[in-house]
Structure formats: structure tokens, C-alpha cells
Design a protein around this motif. Structure first.
Motif, PDB file in Angstrom:
ATOM      1  N   GLN A 114       4.722 -26.282 -38.854  1.00  0.00           N
ATOM      2  CA  GLN A 114       3.773 -25.333 -39.434  1.00  0.00           C
ATOM      3  C   GLN A 114       4.517 -24.074 -39.898  1.00  0.00           C
ATOM      4  O   GLN A 114       3.989 -22.967 -39.851  1.00  0.00           O
ATOM      5  CB  GLN A 114       2.710 -24.962 -38.394  1.00  0.00           C
ATOM      6  CG  GLN A 114       1.917 -26.165 -37.888  1.00  0.00           C
ATOM      7  CD  GLN A 114       1.149 -25.873 -36.625  1.00  0.00           C
ATOM      8  OE1 GLN A 114       0.766 -24.736 -36.348  1.00  0.00           O
ATOM      9  NE2 GLN A 114       0.906 -26.909 -35.830  1.00  0.00           N
ATOM     10  N   ILE A 115       5.733 -24.275 -40.351  1.00  0.00           N
ATOM     11  CA  ILE A 115       6.619 -23.155 -40.668  1.00  0.00           C
ATOM     12  C   ILE A 115       6.146 -22.413 -41.909  1.00  0.00           C
ATOM     13  O   ILE A 115       6.000 -23.002 -42.982  1.00  0.00           O
ATOM     14  CB  ILE A 115       8.063 -23.653 -40.867  1.00  0.00           C
ATOM     15  CG1 ILE A 115       8.577 -24.289 -39.571  1.00  0.00           C
ATOM     16  CG2 ILE A 115       8.983 -22.501 -41.294  1.00  0.00           C
ATOM     17  CD1 ILE A 115       9.888 -25.027 -39.716  1.00  0.00           C
ATOM     18  N   HIS A 116       5.909 -21.123 -41.748  1.00  0.00           N
ATOM     19  CA  HIS A 116       5.528 -20.272 -42.872  1.00  0.00           C
ATOM     20  C   HIS A 116       6.587 -19.225 -43.181  1.00  0.00           C
ATOM     21  O   HIS A 116       6.563 -18.586 -44.237  1.00  0.00           O
ATOM     22  CB  HIS A 116       4.176 -19.592 -42.607  1.00  0.00           C
ATOM     23  CG  HIS A 116       4.116 -18.807 -41.326  1.00  0.00           C
ATOM     24  ND1 HIS A 116       4.720 -17.581 -41.155  1.00  0.00           N
ATOM     25  CD2 HIS A 116       3.524 -19.107 -40.143  1.00  0.00           C
ATOM     26  CE1 HIS A 116       4.503 -17.142 -39.932  1.00  0.00           C
ATOM     27  NE2 HIS A 116       3.773 -18.041 -39.287  1.00  0.00           N
ATOM     28  N   THR A 117       7.529 -19.034 -42.230  1.00  0.00           N
ATOM     29  CA  THR A 117       8.565 -18.020 -42.409  1.00  0.00           C
ATOM     30  C   THR A 117       9.912 -18.579 -41.974  1.00  0.00           C
ATOM     31  O   THR A 117      10.012 -19.188 -40.898  1.00  0.00           O
ATOM     32  CB  THR A 117       8.260 -16.768 -41.574  1.00  0.00           C
ATOM     33  OG1 THR A 117       6.986 -16.243 -41.952  1.00  0.00           O
ATOM     34  CG2 THR A 117       9.332 -15.703 -41.789  1.00  0.00           C
ATOM     35  N   ILE A 118      10.923 -18.381 -42.800  1.00  0.00           N
ATOM     36  CA  ILE A 118      12.284 -18.724 -42.395  1.00  0.00           C
ATOM     37  C   ILE A 118      13.153 -17.473 -42.516  1.00  0.00           C
ATOM     38  O   ILE A 118      12.980 -16.667 -43.429  1.00  0.00           O
ATOM     39  CB  ILE A 118      12.877 -19.889 -43.217  1.00  0.00           C
ATOM     40  CG1 ILE A 118      12.839 -19.614 -44.706  1.00  0.00           C
ATOM     41  CG2 ILE A 118      12.157 -21.170 -42.899  1.00  0.00           C
ATOM     42  CD1 ILE A 118      13.438 -20.730 -45.535  1.00  0.00           C
TER      43      ILE A 118
END
Length: 335
Positions: A114-118
Motif C-alpha cells: 500500500q506504498i504511497h511514499t518512497i
């Protein structure tokens, strides 16, 4: 697959490989920090929620498999694993991923999180393969250019609308897939990514073929299906190494003469609005498969016997054209 909820493995100090996949572990097994010779650790298909601090003791670890868990957090001490090269975290619950703690990795799989930020720090990384497909990314950070060894990048099924200019500095990239995003334009600087040989931009929001793509001279595979492309630029003839071109499910009405100067073996143009195929089709000397069904074709050259490599042609299916077509016996015309 023994349904362990936990297990003490501290007595197996000489182990170099351990597989505890398909159990009921909700954390790393007891005593894992004692296995300092461990090189491969597989904990797939458990219920683990975090990568703990004690991971730092596995100094020999080269491959870590944690797919199909419930991981939400990764302790920053994982950065102590200087030999870790491969990390598999697909099908977990990560929302933020910090690349800055993993400088020596060469292969990373993060799909279906559910990655929204790296987070990317300003130093170079050793990564050659990254899969971030099926996440919730809406943009890529400017530090993306720090992946100076990256060869394969998969970003399918996210929410990207464009690519930052810095992205085009990934000059080692050979394979790029951006299938099913919301991209409506690409930076002109994409022409600098000269090592690209495979590019998938299917199911996006493109209304034209970005001009910069036409200068990717090593491109062999180009997928632009399921967009809103209305015309093909003349510059497409510059793609001299292109073998496969997929332009199905677009809004194309006309093919420029330059299109037929390509050396492609496979062309897919089904589900467009093309009415006329010009005589220049006879210049597609290397064509093996040509898909043209579900268009509005009324005019088509009758003699294609000079196309000696042609094996499959679909023109008659769901088109108004009813005339005859002469091809060599080896060619199958789909009806």
C-alpha cells in the motif's frame, strides 16, 4: 508448512539456509540472531508484522524472502546487512518505504503493498531490479536518478500521472513497465534513456505518442495499447530496432507513410478507427504478424505476396473490407 506460531532456532548456528514459509509465525523466530552464518532466509506466507531490530545480527544474509505477510514496518538496523542483495516483500502492508537503509541491494520486490511514499537519499544505490507495481504511488521523488545501476523497473497499477525530469537520468534502464497508470504525457528528456529496449505504457491516458520515444533507438518492444492516441508521428520510423509494436485500443484513424518503414515483426492495431491501409504496407518486409481487426477498413492492397515473412494477417474480421487479398501460402488470413 508445520503451522508453527513460533520456534526457537538458536541451536542451529551453522545453518546457511532456512525456510520457515507457510507457517503461522507472527514475528521472526526466537534465536534468529544467533544464526550469523545464515545466507538465505525464507519466511513467506506467515503473519509477521515487522522486520525487527535483531535482523542486524544476520551479517552473512544475502537473500531475505518475506512475501505474503502483514509487514508494516522495517527497522532501520536492516542497514547493517551489508551483504544483503535480494529482498522480497510483495503482498504486505507497507505504506512508506525508505530506500536509504538499503544501499547494497541489487533486487527488490515490493509489489502488492500500500506504498504511497518512497524516500530516497542523495547517494547512489546498487539496485538493478525494482518492482513497485500494485501500490498507491501518485508521484516519484526527485532522487530517483540515484539508482544509477537500475536495469529493470516495474511500476504497473499505480496512480502516476507523469514522470519527473530526473527520471530520465536512469540511463542504465533497459526494461520499463508503467502499465495501468494515469500518465497523459512524458518529459521530452525521455529520449536520453537510450538503453531502453522494452517499454510498456499500456492503459494510460496518452493522446499522442510522445516525440521523445521516437529517439529510443535500441527499443525492441513498445506497448501503447489502451490509451487515447489519435495519430502516429512520422518520427516513428527512427525506431529501427523495433520488433513488436502494440497500439491496440486507441483512436488512430490514419497511418503515415513513414510507419511502413519500420522493421517490425509484430504489429497490433486492433480496435482503432483506421479506414485505409496504403500500398506502402508492402514495405514491411520483416512483418510476421499483423493484427487489424475491429477497425473501419474499407481499402486494402490486394497483393501482399512480396511479404515473404508474413504468417498471420487479421484484416477481414470486423472490418467493412470484403475484397480478396493475395498472400503466400504460408500466411494465414483470419476470417
Amino acid at each position: 508448512n508445520c503451522k508453527f506460531t513460533n520456534i526457537d532456532i538458536s541451536g542451529f548456528k551453522s545453518l546457511t539456509e532456512l525456510d520457515l514459509s507457510q507457517n503461522l509465525l507472527n514475528e521472526f523466530p526466537y534465536g534468529i540472531e544467533k544464526l550469523t552464518n545464515l545466507e538465505i532466509l525464507q519466511l513467506n506466507n506467515n503473519k509477521i508484522t515487522e522486520i525487527p531490530e535483531r535482523i542486524k545480527y544476520l551479517k552473512s544474509l544475502k537473500s531475505l524472502w518475506l512475501s505474503h505477510n502483514k509487514i508494516q514496518t522495517i527497522h532501520y538496523k536492516i542497514s547493517k546487512l551489508i551483504n544483503l542483495q535480494k529482498l522480497y516483500l510483495e503482498y504486505n502492508n507497507l505504506q512508506v518505504f525508505d530506500f536509504s537503509i538499503l544501499y547494497n541491494l541489487t533486487e527488490l520486490n515490493l509489489q502488492y503493498n500500500q506504498i504511497h511514499t518512497i524516500v530516497i537519499s542523495h547517494r547512489t544505490y546498487a539496485l538493478q531490479f525494482i518492482d513497485l507495481s500494485h501500490n498507491q504511488l501518485t508521484c516519484l521523488p526527485k532522487g530517483i536518478q540515484m539508482f544509477q545501476d537500475l536495469e529493470k523497473l516495474i511500476l504497473n497499477n499505480n496512480y502516476l500521472t507523469t514522470l519527473p525530469d530526473e527520471f530520465c537520468h536512469l540511463k542504465t534502464l533497459q526494461y520499463l513497465s508503467l502499465f495501468q497508470n494515469y500518465i497523459d504525457e512524458l518529459p521530452y528528456e525521455i529520449r536520453m534513456m537510450t538503453r531502453l529496449n522494452s517499454l510498456n505504457l499500456g492503459k494510460n491516458k496518452l493522446t499522442s505518442i510522445p516525440e521523445g520515444l521516437c529517439y529510443l533507438l535500441n527499443l525492441e518492444y513498445l506497448y501503447l495499447g489502451a490509451n487515447y492516441i489519435e495519430y502516429i508521428p512520422k518520427q516513428i520510423s527512427k525506431l529501427v530496432n523495433l520488433n513488436q509494436l502494440i497500439l491496440s485500443c486507441n483512436q488512430i484513424k490514419k497511418l503515415p507513410v513513414e510507419f511502413f518503414k519500420l522493421n517490425v515483426k509484430t504489429i497490433d492495431l486492433k480496435y482503432n478507427k483506421i479506414k485505409v491501409i496504403p500500398q506502402e504496407i508492402s514495405q514491411l518486409y520483416y512483418i510476421v504478424s499483423f493484427e487489424l481487426s475491429y477497425n473501419k477498413i474499407e481499402s486494402f492492397p490486394q497483393d501482399l505476396t512480396n511479404l515473404t515473412n508474413l504468417q498471420f494477417l487479421n484484416i477481414i474480421q470486423y472490418n467493412p473490407y470484403t475484397g480478396s487479398i493475395n498472400v503466400l501460402p504460408e500466411c494465414k488470413i483470419h476470417k
